[in-house]
Design a protein around this motif. Structure first.
Motif, PDB file in Angstrom:
ATOM      1  N   LYS A   1      90.905  -8.161  75.046  1.00  0.00           N
ATOM      2  CA  LYS A   1      90.335  -6.937  74.465  1.00  0.00           C
ATOM      3  C   LYS A   1      89.603  -7.310  73.175  1.00  0.00           C
ATOM      4  CE  LYS A   1      91.581  -2.302  72.873  1.00  0.00           C
ATOM      5  NZ  LYS A   1      90.491  -1.660  73.606  1.00  0.00           N
ATOM      6  N   ILE A   2      88.354  -6.891  73.069  1.00  0.00           N
ATOM      7  CA  ILE A   2      87.569  -7.170  71.864  1.00  0.00           C
ATOM      8  C   ILE A   2      87.982  -6.185  70.767  1.00  0.00           C
ATOM      9  CG2 ILE A   2      85.256  -7.324  70.877  1.00  0.00           C
ATOM     10  CD1 ILE A   2      84.191  -7.865  73.682  1.00  0.00           C
ATOM     11  N   PRO A   3      88.431  -6.680  69.617  1.00  0.00           N
ATOM     12  CA  PRO A   3      88.853  -5.773  68.533  1.00  0.00           C
ATOM     13  C   PRO A   3      87.709  -4.861  68.080  1.00  0.00           C
ATOM     14  CG  PRO A   3      89.508  -8.048  68.071  1.00  0.00           C
ATOM     15  CD  PRO A   3      88.581  -8.089  69.250  1.00  0.00           C
ATOM     16  N   GLU A   4      88.059  -3.687  67.607  1.00  0.00           N
ATOM     17  CA  GLU A   4      87.066  -2.700  67.194  1.00  0.00           C
ATOM     18  C   GLU A   4      86.166  -3.242  66.079  1.00  0.00           C
ATOM     19  OE1 GLU A   4      84.714   0.399  67.298  1.00  0.00           O
ATOM     20  OE2 GLU A   4      86.362   0.051  68.721  1.00  0.00           O
ATOM     21  N   ARG A   5      86.744  -4.035  65.159  1.00  0.00           N
ATOM     22  CA  ARG A   5      85.942  -4.565  64.055  1.00  0.00           C
ATOM     23  C   ARG A   5      84.811  -5.459  64.575  1.00  0.00           C
ATOM     24  NH1 ARG A   5      87.564  -9.817  63.322  1.00  0.00           N
ATOM     25  NH2 ARG A   5      89.569 -10.372  64.285  1.00  0.00           N
ATOM     26  N   LEU A   6      85.083  -6.181  65.685  1.00  0.00           N
ATOM     27  CA  LEU A   6      84.041  -7.026  66.268  1.00  0.00           C
ATOM     28  C   LEU A   6      83.055  -6.210  67.087  1.00  0.00           C
ATOM     29  CD1 LEU A   6      86.008 -10.231  67.391  1.00  0.00           C
ATOM     30  CD2 LEU A   6      84.896  -9.726  65.209  1.00  0.00           C
ATOM     31  N   ASN A   7      83.550  -5.112  67.668  1.00  0.00           N
ATOM     32  CA  ASN A   7      82.642  -4.219  68.395  1.00  0.00           C
ATOM     33  C   ASN A   7      81.528  -3.717  67.487  1.00  0.00           C
ATOM     34  OD1 ASN A   7      83.842  -4.376  70.878  1.00  0.00           O
ATOM     35  ND2 ASN A   7      85.124  -2.548  70.616  1.00  0.00           N
ATOM     36  N   MET A   8      81.901  -3.384  66.277  1.00  0.00           N
ATOM     37  CA  MET A   8      80.909  -2.874  65.327  1.00  0.00           C
ATOM     38  C   MET A   8      79.872  -3.942  65.000  1.00  0.00           C
ATOM     39  SD  MET A   8      83.485  -0.774  62.787  1.00  0.00           S
ATOM     40  CE  MET A   8      82.178  -0.341  61.660  1.00  0.00           C
TER      41      MET A   8
END
Length: 660
Positions: A322-329
């Motif tokens: 799962k790609i962390p939300e901080r990296l999604n941004m």
């Protein structure tokens, strides 16, 4: 005796070195002379020099000590050369010559003579019928001389496979630490070689092509130590009856059961592969320094390849990280509007070099395997992405290059020891085999037969069916309520006491398939007992009356494998066991956690748990473990419980066959 003189000699003599460059003896001498830093002595009783080097008429004429003699002379001359080597004090030998037990009785007799001479003088030897030995110190084979040094060891029981793998290593720029061609394993055995290489600091992984294990018991005892040190990958020749016969003519080995071999490899903690392609694909992972994890991030410029790769990951029992939300941004800043930052990470078909580079910078520190797929398009080439991946070496990178320049891209990544594949499914399969390799186990085979069980089986080649049921009860395996009737009156009384409906069947001394003889009747009510007894009495003098159970029909069996000894089988039971062949094998003794894994592998666990019926899986696990102890204790040749009826009350042995 140590194998050091074989693998690390200080002096080598090539007996049968020829002046003819097309002869095996000449090729071996040239290979040794061009790679070995110590002294090399050609031995030829007809030539003064070989390749410009002084030749000796016999080993005895050499003034120095000889650690290793490589023997390539006609078959009939081998015993004499071995005797001469013993008198000279030679410590080890490689017998290249073929034509021994693999060709028949006369060759087998000659092979025994060679072994006897070597044993008399304490000479450890490889072969006969071998293509030789390649080590970091010398090339004592008749294959290629210019093999790249590396960290993968190859152990092969076929010279042809060995030559192919050296050729593959050259083409793929894969470094090799050792190549050991086992030949007939008359003296040095495969488990000794695996043990030696596992302790070698220059070897990172061991790849083994085997046709027949020399000693199953020693293999099971020795190899777990090796697999606890480094990955050991196995592929076996001799899977079918036809290929097993080919093995006999090829190396004179006993092929053994293919499925039991797979179970043995799982037991010792090895990695088993079905074909050479998987064999070589795994080498790409173990030969690299990339950390490989079970969780995977897929990065691609093709949504379709991302979907197919996700499917492959799911089938292999791996997971998408799962790609962390901080990296999604962060990813949203470098991806086009139509691309959603999720796993698989689809960079879109118009992705160029910078999109790959910037996206990988963002996710590079994720603790996972990064499977980076590129399909060459007008916007980007495989070569461009390969160059990008060099920036992330050591971050768990695996490349998949697909397109017109995939070969050149592969060369770039291979030169940097970054694994690269042509298809993502092959990469996923290799990852799965590496990260899911089993933990090694040692099997402690101590027999402690129950006294009454020993008496029951004493002096018998098989048990009558009712004796088989008694044996089950002695080993804590439940049976339906049952009894034997010799008369109609006994049958009626038994059926009444058990309760209806009952099962009525023939009761035989010799193991038979009762249903095939029309010797089983189910759903027998009180008014049907006489009719069924009369029918069964025409087939068998005895009739068995059993409580009729409902539930799932399972199968539990045991065999005495000629190589690995006692082995347990489980699967779907009843008349379908030979049709479905959904069977799992376990080397005895089988511990309860292993039995659970066997249930899972055979799909029986899914069937037991289906519809939440509350069937007692624990009782099946205990039955498997108890059967593994029973077949060891009593040295059972073959047995089966079919069916083992499983329901919410437990597991019950309904019909049992046992032979010794």
């Amino acid at each position: 005796m140590s194998l050091d003189y074989l693998f690390r000699p200080r002096t080598i003599a090539v007996v049968g070195a020829s002046r003819n460059r097309e002869k095996v003896g000449n090729v071996i001498f040239r290979n040794v002379a061009s790679t070995f830093r110590g002294k090399v002595y050609p031995v030829n009783n007809k030539s003064e020099t070989i390749e410009g080097v002084q030749s000796y008429k016999s080993l005895k004429d050499i003034q120095d000590d000889v650690d290793l003699a490589i023997i390539s002379v006609p078959r009939e001359s081998v015993p004499g050369v071995m005797e001469e080597a013993g008198e000279k004090g030679v410590r080890s030998a490689i017998v290249i010559t073929s034509g021994f037990r693999e060709v028949g009785e006369e060759g087998e007799k000659l092979e025994r003579e060679v072994a006897s001479i070597a044993n008399k003088y304490g000479i450890r030897f490889l072969g006969p019928n071998t293509m030789g030995l390649l080590t970091p110190d010398y090339n004592g084979t008749f294959a290629f001389a210019d093999v790249k040094r590396g960290e993968i060891a190859l152990v092969v029981q076929s010279g042809g496979i060995g030559a192919y793998m050296l050729n593959w290593a050259q083409k793929s720029r894969t470094g090799v630490s050792f190549l050991v061609s086992l030949g007939n394993q008359t003296d040095v055995k495969e488990y000794e070689v695996i043990d030696y290489l596992a302790k070698d600091p220059e070897t990172k992984a061991i790849f083994v092509y085997i046709e027949g294990v020399s000693d199953g018991e020693k293999f099971l005892n020795v190899v777990p130590e090796a697999t606890s040190r480094k990955p050991v990958i196995f592929i076996k020749g001799g899977a079918s009856a036809q290929s097993a016969e080919a093995v006999k003519t090829h190396t004179g080995s006993l092929a053994g059961s293919y499925e039991v071999f797979k179970a043995a490899i799982k037991t010792v903690g090895g990695i088993f592969v079905e074909n050479l392609k998987d064999f070589l694909n795994l080498s790409k992972l173990v030969n690299s320094s990339e950390p490989i994890r079970e969780e995977i991030l897929v990065v691609t410029n093709s949504g379709g390849h991302g979907v197919l790769t996700s499917d492959a990951i799911s089938r292999a029992g791996l997971s998408l990280v799962k790609i962390p939300e901080r990296l999604n941004m962060e990813l949203r800043k470098v991806l086009p509007p139509q691309s959603i930052p999720k796993n698989p990470l689809d960079l879109s078909g118009d992705a160029g070099r910078d999109r790959y580079l910037n996206s990988l910078k963002i996710v590079s520190d994720l603790d996972c395997t990064k499977l980076v797929i590129v399909e060459s398009l007008p916007f980007i080439s495989c070569t461009e992405v390969a160059k990008v991946l060099l920036n992330f070496k050591g971050k768990g990178i695996i490349g998949v290059t697909m397109g017109y320049d995939e070969d050149s891209a592969s060369r770039i990544l291979e030169s940097a020891s970054i694994p690269v594949f042509t298809f993502p499914e092959e990469a996923v399969n290799a990852i799965s085999k590496l990260v899911k390799r089993p933990s090694p186990r040692r099997k402690v085979r101590v027999t402690q037969p129950i006294d009454s069980a020993r008496e029951l089986s004493k002096g018998k080649s098989f048990l009558a069916d009712y004796e088989g049921l008694k044996l089950m009860e002695l080993y804590g395996i439940r049976t339906p309520r049952w009894g034997i009737a010799n008369t109609l009156e006994e049958a009626q009384r038994l059926a009444d006491s058990i309760g209806y409906p009952v099962v009525m069947k023939i009761s035989t001394d010799q193991p038979v398939h009762k249903t095939e003889l029309k010797g089983v009747y189910m759903n027998v009510e009180r008014d049907m007992v006489k009719e069924k007894f009369d029918l069964l009495s025409k087939i068998s003098k005895r009739v068995m009356i059993q409580e009729q159970l409902t539930g799932l029909e399972a199968y539990v069996g045991g065999i005495r494998d000629p190589v690995f000894g006692h082995t347990v089988l489980i699967g779907v039971g009843g008349i379908y066991v030979e049709v479905l062949k959904s069977v799992s094998y376990g080397i005895a003794p089988v511990y309860e956690d292993e039995a659970l894994e066997m249930l899972r592998e055979s799909k029986l666990l899914d069937m037991i748990r289906a519809r939440k019926r509350g069937y007692d899986e624990g009782s099946v696990i205990r039955t498997v473990s108890n059967i593994s102890r029973l077949i060891l204790d009593l040295n059972v040749k073959e047995m089966d419980i079919n069916p083992l009826m499983v329901n919410e009350k437990g597991a019950f042995a309904v019909d049992v066959r046992v032979t010794f």
